[in-house]
Scaffold this motif. Structure first.
Motif, short mmCIF file in Angstrom:
data_model
loop_
_atom_site.label_atom_id
_atom_site.label_comp_id
_atom_site.label_asym_id
_atom_site.label_seq_id
_atom_site.Cartn_x
_atom_site.Cartn_y
_atom_site.Cartn_z
N GLU A 162 0.81 -1.22 0.00
CA GLU A 162 0.00 0.00 0.00
C GLU A 162 0.85 1.28 0.00
N PRO A 163 1.70 1.47 -1.01
CA PRO A 163 2.59 2.63 -1.00
C PRO A 163 1.88 3.96 -1.20
N LEU A 164 0.63 3.96 -1.68
CA LEU A 164 -0.05 5.22 -1.97
C LEU A 164 -1.15 5.55 -0.97
N THR A 165 -1.31 4.71 0.05
CA THR A 165 -2.35 4.96 1.05
C THR A 165 -1.97 6.12 1.95
N GLY A 166 -2.85 7.10 2.05
CA GLY A 166 -2.64 8.22 2.96
C GLY A 166 -1.60 9.23 2.55
N VAL A 167 -1.23 9.26 1.27
CA VAL A 167 -0.24 10.24 0.81
C VAL A 167 -0.94 11.34 0.03
N ASP A 168 -0.31 12.51 0.00
CA ASP A 168 -0.88 13.63 -0.74
C ASP A 168 -0.61 13.47 -2.24
N ALA A 169 -1.23 14.33 -3.03
CA ALA A 169 -1.13 14.20 -4.49
C ALA A 169 0.30 14.35 -4.98
N ALA A 170 1.07 15.27 -4.37
CA ALA A 170 2.46 15.47 -4.79
C ALA A 170 3.29 14.22 -4.52
N SER A 171 3.12 13.63 -3.33
CA SER A 171 3.87 12.42 -3.00
C SER A 171 3.44 11.25 -3.89
N GLU A 172 2.15 11.16 -4.19
CA GLU A 172 1.68 10.08 -5.07
C GLU A 172 2.36 10.14 -6.43
N LYS A 173 2.44 11.35 -6.99
CA LYS A 173 3.09 11.48 -8.30
C LYS A 173 4.57 11.11 -8.24
N ILE A 174 5.26 11.56 -7.19
CA ILE A 174 6.68 11.25 -7.05
C ILE A 174 6.88 9.75 -6.91
N ILE A 175 6.04 9.10 -6.10
CA ILE A 175 6.17 7.65 -5.89
C ILE A 175 5.90 6.90 -7.19
N LEU A 176 4.83 7.26 -7.88
CA LEU A 176 4.51 6.57 -9.13
C LEU A 176 5.58 6.80 -10.19
N ASP A 177 6.13 8.00 -10.25
CA ASP A 177 7.22 8.27 -11.21
C ASP A 177 8.44 7.42 -10.88
N ALA A 178 8.74 7.27 -9.58
CA ALA A 178 9.89 6.45 -9.18
C ALA A 178 9.66 4.98 -9.53
N LEU A 179 8.43 4.50 -9.36
CA LEU A 179 8.12 3.11 -9.72
C LEU A 179 8.20 2.92 -11.23
N ASP A 180 7.74 3.91 -11.98
CA ASP A 180 7.87 3.84 -13.44
C ASP A 180 9.34 3.75 -13.85
N ASP A 181 10.19 4.49 -13.13
CA ASP A 181 11.62 4.47 -13.44
C ASP A 181 12.21 3.09 -13.17
N GLN A 182 11.78 2.44 -12.08
CA GLN A 182 12.26 1.09 -11.79
C GLN A 182 11.81 0.10 -12.86
N ARG A 183 10.59 0.26 -13.34
CA ARG A 183 10.12 -0.58 -14.44
C ARG A 183 10.98 -0.37 -15.67
N ALA A 184 11.30 0.88 -15.97
CA ALA A 184 12.11 1.18 -17.15
C ALA A 184 13.50 0.55 -17.06
N GLN A 185 13.99 0.34 -15.83
CA GLN A 185 15.29 -0.29 -15.63
C GLN A 185 15.20 -1.83 -15.63
N GLY A 186 14.01 -2.36 -15.89
CA GLY A 186 13.86 -3.81 -16.01
C GLY A 186 13.56 -4.53 -14.72
#
Length: 255
Positions: A179-203
């Motif tokens: 549950e990485p997005l539970t209880g976080v604000d919109a700015a934190s949600e975007k940063i977290i999702l962008d970081a996860l997208d980056d990990q996906r891009a790295q395989g």
């Protein structure tokens, strides 16, 4: 930004169609009652994966069982063809915020350094290079100016980003987030999702327990729909269906 782990030839793994993570017949019981039952699941080698299901479906139990944090009543988990005990350095885990003692006297940098213990060694001091790496990871999640702040003094979204940075510090190829997005604000949600997208891009393989069904189709490549047993699993465009959700949640849900 962390580079892919050199020990693993990802191209060879994909070409050989070898599973990075394989769960077979996994069951876990608490006080004689099955929390998950006969779960067999083979997520993709890389990508963003959502585990969804109603409260009490066993989502966190499944994740903890994959990590070996709770004993299995039956079944096995293999990580790159090895047991979890043999391949623990390939895994990173970020628990729910509610499971963390936020009063512990540690700074954001201290928490991120904890993710490097297996690389540095137990009871060995962290050198300047590791501290710089920890601060770079905090900067990556937008917390450079909070590196010396006690974790309890941060907002909920900032705390979650600190633990995201700690997970990334392990330089693992399989990242598990409860549950990485539970209880976080919109700015934190975007940063977290962008970081996860980056990990996906790295395989890497990134698995998240997720509750916002409205974002699954847009953000995740693969989904596991769970209610003690596997209801559906596979690419999001084929497994994430109204019929699967109705079976899991017991009521019709709109996509």
């Amino acid at each position: 930004m962390l580079a892919p782990s050199p020990e693993l030839d990802r191209a060879a793994l994909i070409e050989a169609d070898e599973p990075r993570l394989l769960v077979e017949g996994l069951s876990v019981a608490y006080d004689g009652r099955l929390a998950i039952e006969d779960v067999t699941w083979r997520p993709p080698v890389s990508g963003l994966v959502a585990i969804v299901g109603p409260n009490g479906a066993g989502k966190s139990t499944l994740m903890k069982a994959i990590l070996g944090l709770v004993p299995a009543a039956a079944g096995t988990v293999a990580v790159e063809g090895r047991s979890v005990e043999q391949a623990r350095d390939r895994l990173a885990y970020v628990p729910q915020r509610a499971a963390v003692d936020w009063e512990f006297p540690a700074t954001a940098t201290d928490v991120v350094l904890q993710g490097m213990i297996r690389r540095v060694g137990w009871l060995r001091p962290y050198g300047r290079r590791r501290r710089e790496e920890a601060r770079a990871l905090l900067a990556e999640v937008g917390l450079a100016e909070f590196a010396d702040r006690q974790i309890g003094a941060l907002s909920g979204g900032q705390q979650q980003r600190v633990f995201l940075a700690r997970g990334l510090a392990r330089a693992a190829d399989i990242l598990l987030f409860d549950e990485p997005l539970t209880g976080v604000d919109a700015a934190s949600e975007k940063i977290i999702l962008d970081a996860l997208d980056d990990q996906r891009a790295q395989g890497r393989l990134v698995v998240c327990i997720h509750h916002d069904l409205s974002t699954v189709a847009d953000r995740f490549d693969h989904v596991l729909v769970l209610n003690r047993r596997v209801v559906a699993a596979g690419p999001t465009d084929t497994a994430f269906t109204a019929a699967a959700l109705a079976r899991a949640y017991g009521v019709p849900l709109s996509l």
